[in-house]
Design a protein around this motif. Sequence first.
Motif, short mmCIF file in Angstrom:
data_model
loop_
_atom_site.label_atom_id
_atom_site.label_comp_id
_atom_site.label_asym_id
_atom_site.label_seq_id
_atom_site.Cartn_x
_atom_site.Cartn_y
_atom_site.Cartn_z
N VAL A 125 -8.49 -18.44 15.58
CA VAL A 125 -9.39 -17.54 14.81
C VAL A 125 -10.56 -17.88 14.81
N ALA A 126 -11.09 -19.42 14.56
CA ALA A 126 -12.34 -19.96 14.63
C ALA A 126 -12.85 -19.91 15.98
N PRO A 173 -17.44 -24.93 24.02
CA PRO A 173 -16.64 -25.82 23.77
C PRO A 173 -15.67 -25.92 22.38
N GLU A 174 -16.73 -25.41 21.68
CA GLU A 174 -15.76 -25.16 20.15
C GLU A 174 -14.76 -24.41 20.21
N THR A 175 -14.38 -23.50 21.34
CA THR A 175 -13.10 -22.79 21.24
C THR A 175 -12.06 -23.30 21.62
N ARG A 176 -12.16 -24.64 22.07
CA ARG A 176 -10.89 -25.11 22.55
C ARG A 176 -10.11 -25.69 21.50
N ALA A 177 -8.62 -25.49 21.59
CA ALA A 177 -7.99 -26.11 20.49
C ALA A 177 -7.88 -27.67 20.66
N LYS A 178 -7.65 -28.24 19.58
CA LYS A 178 -7.74 -29.73 19.69
C LYS A 178 -6.29 -30.13 19.30
N LEU A 184 -12.34 -17.48 18.36
CA LEU A 184 -12.70 -16.05 18.42
C LEU A 184 -13.75 -15.91 17.74
N VAL A 185 -14.02 -16.26 16.68
CA VAL A 185 -15.25 -15.93 15.66
C VAL A 185 -16.46 -16.53 16.37
N VAL A 186 -16.25 -17.71 17.09
CA VAL A 186 -17.56 -18.37 17.59
C VAL A 186 -17.93 -17.55 19.01
N ILE A 187 -16.88 -17.16 19.50
CA ILE A 187 -17.07 -16.15 20.84
C ILE A 187 -17.94 -15.02 20.38
N ALA A 188 -17.41 -14.46 19.35
CA ALA A 188 -18.00 -13.13 18.95
C ALA A 188 -19.50 -13.31 18.41
N LEU A 189 -19.49 -14.44 18.00
CA LEU A 189 -21.08 -14.68 17.35
C LEU A 189 -21.89 -14.93 18.70
N GLY A 190 -21.36 -15.68 19.70
CA GLY A 190 -22.08 -15.90 20.78
C GLY A 190 -22.39 -14.57 21.60
N LEU A 191 -21.55 -13.47 21.71
CA LEU A 191 -21.97 -12.28 22.14
C LEU A 191 -22.66 -11.52 21.40
N VAL A 192 -22.69 -11.56 20.10
CA VAL A 192 -23.66 -10.73 19.20
C VAL A 192 -24.96 -11.49 19.37
N ASN A 193 -25.24 -12.74 19.53
CA ASN A 193 -26.42 -13.44 19.74
C ASN A 193 -26.97 -12.73 21.08
N VAL A 194 -26.25 -12.62 22.07
CA VAL A 194 -26.75 -12.05 23.42
C VAL A 194 -27.14 -10.57 23.23
N ARG A 236 -2.66 -24.28 14.58
CA ARG A 236 -3.19 -23.50 15.81
C ARG A 236 -3.88 -22.35 15.29
N ASN A 237 -3.13 -21.56 14.62
CA ASN A 237 -3.90 -20.23 14.29
C ASN A 237 -5.24 -20.41 13.67
N VAL A 238 -5.48 -21.49 13.11
CA VAL A 238 -6.81 -21.53 12.41
C VAL A 238 -7.75 -21.81 13.54
N TRP A 239 -7.37 -22.55 14.36
CA TRP A 239 -8.45 -22.93 15.45
C TRP A 239 -8.65 -21.58 16.41
#
Length: 64
Positions: free
Chosen positions: A8-9, A59-64, A11-21, A3-6
């Motif tokens: 962190v991944a 959608p990538e931020t949801r834990a599987k 949070l990184v994706v959300i951060a990249l989206g914010l950086v993009n905006v 779960r920790n890997v998901w």
Amino acid sequence: MNRNVWLVAGLVVIALGLVNVVMGTRMVPTMAVATERGTLAGWWLIWAVIGLVVISAVPETRAK
């Protein structure tokens, strides 16, 4: 993966989206400037791509 890997991944994706905006707001001219220059279609296209990247990151931020 655990779960920790998901987490962190996600949070990184959300951060990249914010950086993009943020980069889009700093690098893309305003709508008024684009209208004056006659490049309004390009302005809409750039913001559509930025929006699609951010939407596809959610959608990538949801834990599987």
